[in-house]
Design an enzyme around this catalytic site. Structure first.
Site, PDB file in Angstrom:
ATOM      1  N   ASP A 200       0.834  -1.198   0.000  1.00  0.00           N
ATOM      2  CA  ASP A 200       0.000   0.000   0.000  1.00  0.00           C
ATOM      3  C   ASP A 200       0.877   1.261   0.000  1.00  0.00           C
ATOM      4  OD1 ASP A 200      -2.747   1.028   0.392  1.00  0.00           O
ATOM      5  OD2 ASP A 200      -1.968   1.779   2.296  1.00  0.00           O
ATOM      6  N   GLU A 242       1.331  -0.346  -5.040  1.00  0.00           N
ATOM      7  CA  GLU A 242       0.510   0.804  -5.398  1.00  0.00           C
ATOM      8  C   GLU A 242       1.430   2.025  -5.380  1.00  0.00           C
ATOM      9  OE1 GLU A 242      -3.437   3.055  -3.656  1.00  0.00           O
ATOM     10  OE2 GLU A 242      -1.793   2.571  -2.321  1.00  0.00           O
TER      11      GLU A 242
HETATM   12  C1  GLC Z   1      -4.432   3.006  -0.378  1.00  0.00           C
HETATM   13  C2  GLC Z   1      -5.641   2.121  -0.375  1.00  0.00           C
HETATM   14  C3  GLC Z   1      -6.805   2.874   0.172  1.00  0.00           C
HETATM   15  C4  GLC Z   1      -6.477   3.359   1.570  1.00  0.00           C
HETATM   16  C5  GLC Z   1      -5.177   4.152   1.590  1.00  0.00           C
HETATM   17  C6  GLC Z   1      -4.685   4.376   2.983  1.00  0.00           C
HETATM   18  O1  GLC Z   1      -4.563   4.054  -1.262  1.00  0.00           O
HETATM   19  O2  GLC Z   1      -5.870   1.619  -1.659  1.00  0.00           O
HETATM   20  O3  GLC Z   1      -7.968   2.100   0.180  1.00  0.00           O
HETATM   21  O4  GLC Z   1      -7.509   4.173   2.052  1.00  0.00           O
HETATM   22  O5  GLC Z   1      -4.147   3.478   0.905  1.00  0.00           O
HETATM   23  O6  GLC Z   1      -4.119   3.204   3.510  1.00  0.00           O
END
Ligand code: GLC
Length: 551
Positions: A200, A242
Site C-alpha cells: 500500500d 501501489e
Molecule cells: C491506499 C488504499 C486505500 C487506503 C489508503 C490508505 O490508497 O488503496 O484504500 O484508504 O491506501 O491506507
C-alpha cells in the site's frame, strides 16, 4: 508458462469481510472464503489479493491496522487463515495480502505508547514536529474529507504526520527499528505461506518526511533492501505495489537503474487505467496507443498489473481537465458518483449502462493488454454500486451469490450485515448473482471463465512483448499484438458502436493457420486477414501463429 508465476497470473482482489459469511454474524470470514475457493478455481483465478485482514478499528476498511501479526477476529483465527492458504494451494491458487506499513491506526499500541511520552521506546517510530509545520495543509490524499497532513496531539504535545486520515499516523521509515519491523512483518506472513504482498502507498512509505517540506526526498534503497529480504525468505514471493505517480518516475520503483529489477516486481498501471477509461468514454483508442508507446521499458522481471476497477475510486487525476470532464460526463455525470474531486465511485457494469457487449469489450481489452490482469470481486457477474453508502463503500457491498436473502452472502439478520446487499433495480441480487449465471452458458460469468481460459493459452500477453499494430484502422478500432517464443496473438477491439471491416493483410506473411480464439460473436473464417469484420463494441482475439517453443 513463463519462468515467473506472476507474469501469467490472474489476480482476484477481494475483501474477506464482504465475500462470504460462514457463521451468520453478518461479516464475511476465512471459512466462508474457503467455501468459495472452488468457485474461484473454476473461474480461473490463480492468485487472490486480500484487502487488509489485520485487527483494526476499521475506520478505513482495515487500512488502519492495530496489530500486524494477527488477523481481525471478525474474519476468524490465524488457524483459519493458515487453513485458507492450504486449501487455496491445493487448488493451485496463491494468496497475497495487503501490506499497509506507511501508517498504523492511531489505536495501535505503538502509537498509543509513542504519544504518551517523549521517552517512549516507540516515540521515534512516528513522525513528529514540535511546532505547526508550514505545509500542514498540503499533500492530502482525501481532499474534502481530510483537512491537514499534520495534526496536533494533545497527549503528545506535538504534531504528528499523517499522509492519509488523521487516525492513520505515518510510521517513520528513517528509524532503523521501523525498517526491521516491516521486514519482520513480511517474514511472518511469508512463513505462514503467503506468496507476497500488495504494498500500500509505496511512494509515501519511502518518503523522508521533514516538517515544512512538502517535497521530501524518497529513500528508494529501502525498496531494494526489502526486496532482498523478501526474496531470501521466499524465492518466489512477489511485491505488487501501489505507486500512483507520473510515468517518468516509475522505473526507479522497479529497479535501481543498473538494469536489474531489484526492487518491486509489479506495479499497478494507474496511468493505463485512466487512459482506458478515457478511451472507453471517447470511443477512441488513441490514449491506449499512447500508453503502449510511452510505457517505460521495464527491467527483466518487471511487470505491470492492469485493472479497470479496484476497491478505491477510479482516479482520473492524471488526465487533463478536458479528458477528465469527458470521462465524468460519460461515466459519472452525477455529483453523487464522484469522489475527492478526481474520481468515480462506481463499478464498471453500471458505468457502461449495463451493456453486455460494452462490458465484454472493456474486459477483453484489459485482459489482452500487456501485464497481469487484476479483477475486483463481483465484476465477473456485473455487480453494481450503492451510492447511498458513504465514499468508497459504494463499491464495497457484499458479494451476490444467490437469490437467497442477503444474496446468499450471510444468514444474519439483514440489519446486522457489515454493509447492506444491493437489493433493488437492475443490479439487485435478485437479478445479478452467481447462481443465476453459473448454469447459463451465455452469462457474463461464463464469458469470464471462457476468456480467462483463452488467456491461459496465450502466454504472450503476460510474458511476451505487446505493441500497437500501426496500420490504417477504422475510427474506434485498436489493433495490437503480443509476441513471444510461443507465437503471436493479434487483438482487435472496436471501442465504437459502428460495424466496421479491418484490413490486417500486412500480417499475412507471419500467419500460420490464423484463427479466432475469442470473439464477441461468430465472424466466420479470418481468411487472408484482409477483410476482418468487427461489430460495434466487438472484439476478436486471433492466434496468428503458435510454435511449440516455450519461455
Ligand atoms: C491506499 C488504499 C486505500 C487506503 C489508503 C490508505 O490508497 O488503496 O484504500 O484508504 O491506501 O491506507
Amino acid at each position: 508458462m513463463g519462468d515467473r508465476w506472476y507474469s501469467e497470473a490472474v489476480v482476484y482482489c477481494l475483501d474477506v469481510d464482504t465475500y462470504a459469511d460462514s457463521d451468520g454474524d453478518g461479516v464475511g470470514d476465512f471459512r466462508g472464503l474457503i467455501g468459495r475457493l472452488d468457485y474461484l478455481a473454476r473461474l480461473g483465478v490463480t492468485c487472490l489479493w486480500l484487502n487488509p485482514i489485520h485487527p483494526s478499528p476499521n475506520q478505513d476498511d482495515g487500512y488502519d491496522a492495530t496489530d500486524f501479526y494477527n488477523v481481525d477476529p471478525r474474519l476468524g483465527t490465524l488457524g483459519d487463515f493458515a487453513e485458507l492458504l492450504h486449501q487455496a494451494q491445493n487448488r493451485g491458487i496463491r494468496v497475497i495480502i495487503d501490506l499497509v506499513v506507511n501508517h498504523t491506526s492511531d489505536q495501535h499500541p505503538w502509537f498509543q505508547s509513542a504519544r504518551s511520552s517523549p521517552d517512549s521506546p516507540y516515540r521515534d517510530w512516528y513522525v513528529w514536529a514540535d511546532h505547526a509545520p508550514a505545509d500542514r495543509h498540503q499533500g492530502m490524499v482525501f481532499p474534502g474529507e481530510q483537512h491537514e497532513t499534520w495534526t496536533y496531539d494533545r497527549t503528545a504535545k506535538a504534531w504528528y504526520y499523517h499522509r492519509f486520515y488523521e487516525f492513520q499516523p505515518d510510521l517513520n521509515i528513517e528509524n532503523p527499528k521501523v525498517r526491521a519491523e516491516i521486514k519482520k512483518i513480511t517474514s511472518f506472513w511469508l512463513q505462514l505461506g503467503v506468496s507476497g504482498f500488495r504494498m500500500d502507498a509505496v511512494p509515501f512509505i519511502i518518503e523522508q518526511t521533514e516538517p515544512g517540506n512538502p517535497n521530501a526526498p524518497k529513500d528508494f534503497d529501502f525498496l531494494t533492501d526489502l526486496r532482498q529480504h523478501v526474496q531470501w525468505r521466499r524465492g518466489d514471493a512477489v511485491l505488487l505495489a501501489e505507486a500512483n505517480v507520473e510515468p517518468d518516475q516509475l522505473p526507479v520503483y522497479f529497479g535501481d537503474g543498473s538494469g536489474s529489477g531489484n526492487r518491486i516486481h509489479m506495479l499497478f498501471d494507474f496511468m493505463l487505467n485512466g487512459r482506458l477509461m478515457l478511451a472507453l468514454a471517447r470511443e477512441d483508442p488513441e490514449t491506449i496507443v499512447d500508453a503502449l508507446r510511452d510505457t517505460p521499458k521495464l527491467p527483466t522481471g518487471g511487470q505491470w498489473a492492469t485493472f479497470l476497477r479496484n476497491h478505491d475510486e477510479i482516479d482520473l487525476s492524471r488526465l487533463t481537465a478536458d479528458q477528465r470532464n469527458d470521462v465524468l460526463a460519460k461515466f459519472g455525470p452525477d455529483e453523487s458518483m464522484q469522489l475527492y474531486g478526481r474520481g468515480i465511485r462506481r463499478r464498471l457494469a453500471p458505468m457502461l449502462g449495463n451493456d453486455r457487449r460494452h462490458i465484454e469489450l472493456a474486459y477483453a481489452l484489459q485482459f489482452s493488454l500487456r501485464g497481469t490482469p487484476v479483477l475486483r470481486y463481483g465484476e465477473e457477474i456485473g455487480m453494481g454500486e450503492n451510492l447511498a453508502l458513504d465514499g468508497r463503500n459504494a463499491i464495497r457491498t457484499p458479494m451476490q451469490w444467490s437469490y437467497k436473502e442477503n444474496a446468499g452472502f450471510s444468514t444474519a439478520d439483514p440489519e446486522k450485515l457489515i454493509r447492506p446487499v444491493i437489493d433493488q433495480g437492475d443490479f439487485g441480487y435478485q437479478k445479478v448473482n452467481v447462481t443465476a449465471q453459473r448454469g447459463d452458458s451465455k452469462s457474463l460469468l461464463a464469458w469470464f471463465e471462457r476468456m480467462i481460459r483463452t488467456l491461459r493459452e496465450a502466454p504472450e500477453i503476460g510474458s511476451g512483448s505487446t505493441s500497437h499494430i500501426d496500420v490504417p484502422m477504422p475510427a474506434g478500432v485498436l489493433a495490437h499484438r503480443a509476441d513471444g517464443p510461443t507465437g503471436t496473438m493479434v487483438f482487435l477491439h472496436n471501442l465504437g458502436t459502428e460495424d466496421v471491416e479491418v484490413d490486417l493483410s500486412t500480417l499475412a506473411a507471419e500467419a500460420d493457420l490464423p484463427i479466432d480464439v475469442l470473439t464477441d460473436r461468430g465472424y466466420g473464417d479470418v481468411g487472408k486477414l484482409d477483410r476482418l469484420k468487427l461489430g460495434g463494441h466487438g472484439y476478436r482475439w486471433i492466434r496468428l501463429c503458435r510454435s511449440t517453443a516455450s519461455y
